[in-house]
Design a protein around this motif. Structure first.
Motif, short mmCIF file in Angstrom:
data_model
loop_
_atom_site.label_atom_id
_atom_site.label_comp_id
_atom_site.label_asym_id
_atom_site.label_seq_id
_atom_site.Cartn_x
_atom_site.Cartn_y
_atom_site.Cartn_z
N ASP A 37 0.87 -1.11 -0.08
CA ASP A 37 0.22 -0.19 0.00
C ASP A 37 0.90 1.35 -0.01
O ASP A 37 1.76 1.38 0.74
CB ASP A 37 -1.02 -0.18 1.34
N TRP A 38 0.76 2.12 -1.09
CA TRP A 38 1.61 3.45 -1.17
C TRP A 38 0.72 4.37 -0.49
O TRP A 38 -0.45 4.59 -0.59
CB TRP A 38 1.91 3.88 -2.62
N LYS A 39 1.54 5.22 0.28
CA LYS A 39 0.84 6.49 0.80
C LYS A 39 1.89 7.59 0.76
O LYS A 39 2.91 7.35 1.28
CB LYS A 39 0.41 6.31 2.26
N SER A 40 1.33 8.77 0.47
CA SER A 40 2.45 9.83 0.28
C SER A 40 2.82 10.59 1.45
O SER A 40 3.96 11.20 1.66
CB SER A 40 1.85 10.98 -0.83
N GLU A 41 1.93 10.80 2.54
CA GLU A 41 1.93 11.52 3.85
C GLU A 41 1.92 10.36 5.05
O GLU A 41 1.17 9.47 4.89
CB GLU A 41 1.21 12.72 3.99
N LEU A 42 2.82 10.74 5.94
CA LEU A 42 2.48 10.20 7.34
C LEU A 42 1.13 10.70 7.90
O LEU A 42 0.84 11.91 7.63
CB LEU A 42 3.78 10.62 8.13
N PRO A 43 0.56 9.70 8.71
CA PRO A 43 -0.63 10.26 9.35
C PRO A 43 -0.10 11.31 10.51
O PRO A 43 0.94 10.96 11.12
CB PRO A 43 -1.19 8.87 9.78
N PRO A 44 -1.01 11.89 10.87
CA PRO A 44 -0.76 12.89 12.16
C PRO A 44 -0.61 12.15 13.44
O PRO A 44 -1.45 11.23 13.81
CB PRO A 44 -1.77 14.04 12.25
N ILE A 45 0.42 12.50 14.36
CA ILE A 45 0.60 11.80 15.59
C ILE A 45 -0.64 12.05 16.45
O ILE A 45 -1.13 11.30 17.52
CB ILE A 45 1.72 12.08 16.25
N LYS A 46 -1.22 13.28 16.40
CA LYS A 46 -2.71 13.42 17.22
C LYS A 46 -3.58 12.86 16.73
O LYS A 46 -3.98 12.90 15.58
CB LYS A 46 -2.57 15.16 17.03
N ASN A 47 -4.49 12.20 17.91
CA ASN A 47 -5.45 11.27 17.57
C ASN A 47 -5.44 10.36 16.62
O ASN A 47 -6.26 10.15 15.44
CB ASN A 47 -6.63 12.26 17.07
N LEU A 48 -4.15 9.63 16.56
CA LEU A 48 -3.78 8.67 15.51
C LEU A 48 -4.77 7.53 15.51
O LEU A 48 -4.99 6.98 14.10
CB LEU A 48 -2.40 8.03 15.92
N SER A 49 -5.32 7.10 16.70
CA SER A 49 -6.55 6.06 16.43
C SER A 49 -7.78 6.28 15.58
O SER A 49 -8.48 5.53 15.27
CB SER A 49 -6.77 5.68 18.03
N GLN A 50 -7.87 7.75 15.56
CA GLN A 50 -9.10 8.35 14.75
C GLN A 50 -8.65 8.23 13.14
O GLN A 50 -9.45 8.52 12.28
CB GLN A 50 -9.65 9.21 15.23
N THR A 51 -7.52 8.13 12.88
CA THR A 51 -7.19 8.07 11.51
C THR A 51 -7.59 6.71 10.82
O THR A 51 -7.85 5.64 11.49
CB THR A 51 -5.70 8.37 11.07
N ASP A 52 -7.11 6.36 9.52
CA ASP A 52 -7.32 5.24 9.04
C ASP A 52 -6.28 4.30 9.23
O ASP A 52 -5.99 3.16 8.78
CB ASP A 52 -7.04 5.33 7.27
N VAL A 53 -5.31 4.73 10.26
CA VAL A 53 -3.98 3.59 10.51
C VAL A 53 -4.49 2.47 11.05
O VAL A 53 -4.27 1.40 10.73
CB VAL A 53 -3.34 4.21 11.52
N PRO A 54 -5.34 2.27 12.03
CA PRO A 54 -6.13 1.10 12.63
C PRO A 54 -6.59 0.18 11.57
O PRO A 54 -6.58 -1.03 11.21
CB PRO A 54 -7.01 1.41 13.63
N LYS A 55 -7.36 0.73 10.66
CA LYS A 55 -7.94 -0.02 9.47
C LYS A 55 -6.99 -0.53 8.43
O LYS A 55 -7.00 -1.85 8.03
CB LYS A 55 -8.94 1.08 8.60
#
Length: 413
Positions: A37-55
Motif C-alpha cells: 500500500d503506497w501512501k504519500s504522507e505520514l498520518p498525524p500523531i495527534k488522534n492517530l487512533s481516529q485516522t485510517d491507520v487502525p483500518k
C-alpha cells in the motif's frame, strides 16, 4: 534479513530493506497489491487512533500480512515518485505501535518499522501475517473487519468473518496438536525412570518454510549461549553448555545439537533441536545432579536452579531462532518428567547458598506449564516472559524465589 513485498516486486532475494530498494521499486512503477500500500504522507500523531491507520493495519493482518509505505506518490495505484515524509520521531513510532495494540481487537503484534532515506525520507511498516483474525475496528457502537481487496481496502461480509473465526480455532487446534507431538516425542527419547528430565518444546504460531543450513543453526546455538547470560547467572547448570553446538546433526526436518556431557559429567546431560519450521526443543537432565565431589542427589531431587538454567537456555534458543528465521509468537510447554516411585522434590538454597528441601512440596506429578511467548520485542519484555515462565515452574514445587534469572525492571507507567 527479510523478504518484503518490495523484494517480491523487484524479484530480489531476502535482504535488509534499504532506501535503494525502495527507489528501485518506485522507479520500476511497482503497483499496489493486496500486500503493498503506497501512501504519500505520514498520518498525524495527534488522534492517530481516529485516522485510517487502525483500518490499514487490520486489513493487512486480515489478508496475510503486507507492507504500508509512507512517502511514495502514486497514480492509479502505480508508484510515480518519492515524497518526503519529514521526521518520524520516537514518539510518533510509539503512538503508531500503540494503535496496533489498543485500537484493534485482537491486537496486532510484531509490526516492524523501517526508516528509509535521508533527504527524501520514507517510512515502511511491515505488518505480519496473523492467525488471530479477524482483527476488528471499533467506531463508537459499531465494528467492522477490514480486508485488502487487491489494491483497495474493503469490509468483510458476515460469511467471511465466520470463515476467519473458524480458521482461527482450527489453527489453535493444529498448533496444540503440533506442540503435543513435539513434547511427547522428546519425553519418549529419555529415560525418566532413573532421574527427572526437564522437557521443553516450542512451536511457532505461524510456522516458517525454512531449511536452515548447518552454519545458520550453529549461529542460532551460539547466539542462544550469549542471550541466556543477559538475564541469568552461572550459579546453576546451563544445558546449552553441554551440547555440541558447533556441529549440529541433521535429523527429520530438524538440526540436533547432541549431548557432550559423558562419563563423570553425564549427570548434566542435555539435547537441543531447531526444526525447519521454527520449532525448538530442549531436554535436560535435572534430577540426580552432583551435590559434592563424590555425592549426587537422588533422581527425584531437582534443584530449582537446574530448572531455571534450563528455562533460561530454552527461552534464549527461542529468541535466537525467532531472530534468524523471522518467527514471532510461540506456544511453549515446559515440564519435569519423572517416572519413578518417589515423589518429585524441587530443592532451593538457603541464605548461605546451601541446597535444602525444607520448602519443597512433594509432587506425584509435575503439571507441564504452557504459555504463549512473544519472541520479538524489547529485551525487557522478553526477560519478563523468561522470569514468569521459570517462576511458574519452581512455584509448583513450593519454591518462591528464583536464584539464577534476574527480574526485569518494571515498565514505565
Amino acid at each position: 534479513m527479510s523478504f518484503t513485498p518490495l523484494h517480491r516486486a523487484l524479484g530480489l532475494p531476502p535482504s535488509i530493506l534499504t532506501d535503494e530498494i525502495l527507489n528501485a521499486a518506485v522507479a520500476s512503477g511497482a503497483v499496489e497489491t493486496d500486500d503493498l500500500d503506497w501512501k504519500s504522507e505520514l498520518p498525524p500523531i495527534k488522534n492517530l487512533s481516529q485516522t485510517d491507520v487502525p483500518k490499514d493495519i487490520a486489513a493487512m493482518a486480515n489478508s496475510g500480512g503486507g507492507m504500508i509505505v509512507y512517502g511514495v506518490k502514486e497514480n492509479q495505484k502505480v508508484a510515480t515518485g518519492r515524497a518526503d515524509t519529514g521526521e518520524f520521531s520516537e514518539g510518533h513510532e510509539r503512538a503508531y505501535r500503540s494503535v496496533a495494540v489498543t485500537a484493534i481487537v485482537p491486537p496486532v503484534f510484531g509490526i516492524e518499522i523501517y526508516r528509509l532515506g535521508i533527504n527524501t525520507r520514507a517510512v515502511a511498516v511491515s505488518v505480519p501475517a496473523s492467525v488471530d483474525g479477524p482483527h476488528l475496528i471499533y467506531k463508537n457502537d459499531y465494528f467492522g473487519a477490514p480486508i485488502r481487496n487487491d489494491a483497495d481496502t474493503a469490509w468483510m461480509k458476515e460469511r467471511q468473518i465466520e470463515a476467519m473465526y473458524r480458521a482461527r480455532f482450527n489453527e489453535r487446534r493444529r498448533a496444540t496438536d503440533a506442540l503435543d507431538g513435539l513434547y511427547r516425542e522428546s519425553v519418549e527419547e529419555h529415560d525418566t525412570s532413573t532421574r527427572a528430565w526437564l522437557i521443553a518444546a516450542a512451536h511457532p504460531r505461524i510456522p516458517v518454510l525454512a531449511r536452515p543450513d548447518r552454519d545458520e543453526v550453529r549461529k542460532i546455538f551460539e547466539r542462544a549461549r550469549e542471550i541466556t547470560l543477559t538475564y541469568s547467572n552461572r550459579s546453576g547448570i546451563h544445558p546449552v553448555e553441554n551440547i555440541d553446538y558447533l556441529n549440529p546433526r541433521p535429523g527429520l526436518r530438524r538440526w540436533t545439537a547432541v549431548n557432550t556431557a559423558t562419563g563423570s559429567q553425564q549427570w548434566q546431560e542435555a539435547w537441543a533441536s531447531v526444526h525447519h519450521d521454527g520449532s525448538v526443543t530442549l531436554a535436560s537432565a535435572v534430577g540426580g545432579h552432583r551435590k559434592s565431589a563424590d555425592g549426587y542427589f537422588d533422581g527425584w531431587q531437582v534443584e530449582g536452579r537446574g530448572i531455571e538454567g534450563a528455562v533460561a537456555d530454552f527461552m534464549a534458543l527461542i529468541r535466537a531462532t525467532a531472530d534468524a528465521l523471522h518467527t514471532d509468537e510461540y506456544e511453549v510447554r515446559v515440564g519435569v518428567e519423572w517416572a519413578g516411585d518417589e515423589p518429585l522434590s524441587i530443592l532451593t538454597v538457603d541464605g548461605s547458598n546451601f541446597t535444602y528441601d525444607g520448602a519443597s512440596t512433594p509432587l506425584r506429578r509435575f503439571t507441564p506449564v504452557s504459555s504463549t511467548i512473544t519472541a520479538t520485542g524489547s529485551d525487557d519484555s522478553f526477560q519478563r516472559q523468561v522470569h514468569d515462565l521459570a517462576e511458574d515452574c519452581v512455584n509448583q514445587g513450593g519454591i518462591t524465589y528464583l536464584h539464577m534469572i534476574s527480574e526485569p525492571p518494571e515498565a514505565d507507567g
